[in-house]
Design a protein around this motif. Structure first.
Motif, PDB file in Angstrom:
ATOM      1  N   MET A  13      41.413  34.256  39.070  1.00  0.00           N
ATOM      2  CA  MET A  13      42.754  33.957  39.358  1.00  0.00           C
ATOM      3  C   MET A  13      43.436  33.473  37.966  1.00  0.00           C
ATOM      4  SD  MET A  13      42.932  32.593  43.235  1.00  0.00           S
ATOM      5  CE  MET A  13      44.566  31.688  42.931  1.00  0.00           C
ATOM      6  N   LYS A  14      42.647  32.426  37.587  1.00  0.00           N
ATOM      7  CA  LYS A  14      43.127  31.893  36.033  1.00  0.00           C
ATOM      8  C   LYS A  14      43.333  32.777  34.991  1.00  0.00           C
ATOM      9  CE  LYS A  14      41.722  27.871  33.500  1.00  0.00           C
ATOM     10  NZ  LYS A  14      40.770  26.814  32.907  1.00  0.00           N
ATOM     11  N   ARG A  15      42.198  33.612  34.822  1.00  0.00           N
ATOM     12  CA  ARG A  15      42.436  34.578  33.865  1.00  0.00           C
ATOM     13  C   ARG A  15      43.435  35.627  33.779  1.00  0.00           C
ATOM     14  NH1 ARG A  15      37.807  36.897  34.858  1.00  0.00           N
ATOM     15  NH2 ARG A  15      38.301  39.088  35.587  1.00  0.00           N
ATOM     16  N   LYS A  16      44.013  35.792  35.062  1.00  0.00           N
ATOM     17  CA  LYS A  16      45.117  36.837  35.447  1.00  0.00           C
ATOM     18  C   LYS A  16      46.267  36.168  35.630  1.00  0.00           C
ATOM     19  CE  LYS A  16      41.998  40.635  37.036  1.00  0.00           C
ATOM     20  NZ  LYS A  16      42.624  41.976  36.981  1.00  0.00           N
ATOM     21  N   GLY A  17      46.292  34.661  35.599  1.00  0.00           N
ATOM     22  CA  GLY A  17      47.508  34.070  35.823  1.00  0.00           C
ATOM     23  C   GLY A  17      48.094  33.945  37.206  1.00  0.00           C
ATOM     24  N   ILE A  18      47.158  34.234  38.053  1.00  0.00           N
ATOM     25  CA  ILE A  18      47.659  34.389  39.576  1.00  0.00           C
ATOM     26  C   ILE A  18      47.419  33.074  40.424  1.00  0.00           C
ATOM     27  CG2 ILE A  18      47.369  35.593  41.616  1.00  0.00           C
ATOM     28  CD1 ILE A  18      46.625  38.178  39.896  1.00  0.00           C
ATOM     29  N   THR A  19      48.419  32.954  41.074  1.00  0.00           N
ATOM     30  CA  THR A  19      48.548  31.280  41.577  1.00  0.00           C
ATOM     31  C   THR A  19      48.097  31.668  43.281  1.00  0.00           C
ATOM     32  OG1 THR A  19      50.676  31.573  42.439  1.00  0.00           O
ATOM     33  CG2 THR A  19      50.182  30.488  40.192  1.00  0.00           C
ATOM     34  N   GLN A  20      47.770  30.408  43.799  1.00  0.00           N
ATOM     35  CA  GLN A  20      47.387  30.537  45.328  1.00  0.00           C
ATOM     36  C   GLN A  20      48.713  30.951  46.069  1.00  0.00           C
ATOM     37  OE1 GLN A  20      45.292  27.183  46.939  1.00  0.00           O
ATOM     38  NE2 GLN A  20      44.433  26.762  44.990  1.00  0.00           N
ATOM     39  N   TYR A  21      49.751  30.665  45.651  1.00  0.00           N
ATOM     40  CA  TYR A  21      51.244  31.013  46.075  1.00  0.00           C
ATOM     41  C   TYR A  21      51.373  32.442  46.104  1.00  0.00           C
ATOM     42  CZ  TYR A  21      56.245  31.488  47.236  1.00  0.00           C
ATOM     43  OH  TYR A  21      57.139  31.639  47.744  1.00  0.00           O
ATOM     44  N   ALA A  22      50.896  32.996  44.787  1.00  0.00           N
ATOM     45  CA  ALA A  22      50.932  34.658  44.988  1.00  0.00           C
ATOM     46  C   ALA A  22      49.824  35.250  45.938  1.00  0.00           C
ATOM     47  CB  ALA A  22      50.427  35.069  43.658  1.00  0.00           C
ATOM     48  N   LEU A  23      48.843  34.523  46.167  1.00  0.00           N
ATOM     49  CA  LEU A  23      47.853  35.112  47.292  1.00  0.00           C
ATOM     50  C   LEU A  23      48.575  35.032  48.485  1.00  0.00           C
ATOM     51  CD1 LEU A  23      44.352  33.780  46.046  1.00  0.00           C
ATOM     52  CD2 LEU A  23      45.361  35.885  45.655  1.00  0.00           C
TER      53      LEU A  23
END
Length: 72
Positions: A13-23
């Motif tokens: 998630m960190k590497r791809k810039g994806i947040t928990q909100y996006a999940l």
């Protein structure tokens, strides 16, 4: 019995810039996020959703540590 470790998920998630909100927006509920944080079991459907959202493979989400290695 192997120990489940979801640290690859947080790294991906960190590497791809994806947040928990996006999940959450992608269909992962807050309870499941809590389970992931606590390294608890999830369903294969949830694993599949995570792979689709993150565009990755299960190896980028979870790893299994043999009990003998976990106790060292």
């Amino acid at each position: 019995m192997p120990v489940i470790d979801y640290s690859p998920l947080w790294e991906t998630m960190k590497r791809k810039g994806i947040t928990q909100y996006a999940l959450i927006q992608g269909g992962i509920d807050r309870r499941t996020l809590d389970w992931l944080k606590k390294d608890r079991n999830i369903t294969m459907l949830t694993l599949e959703k995570l792979c689709v959202i993150l565009d990755c493979t299960p190896d980028d989400i979870v790893r299994f540590i043999p009990q003998t290695e976990a106790s060292e």
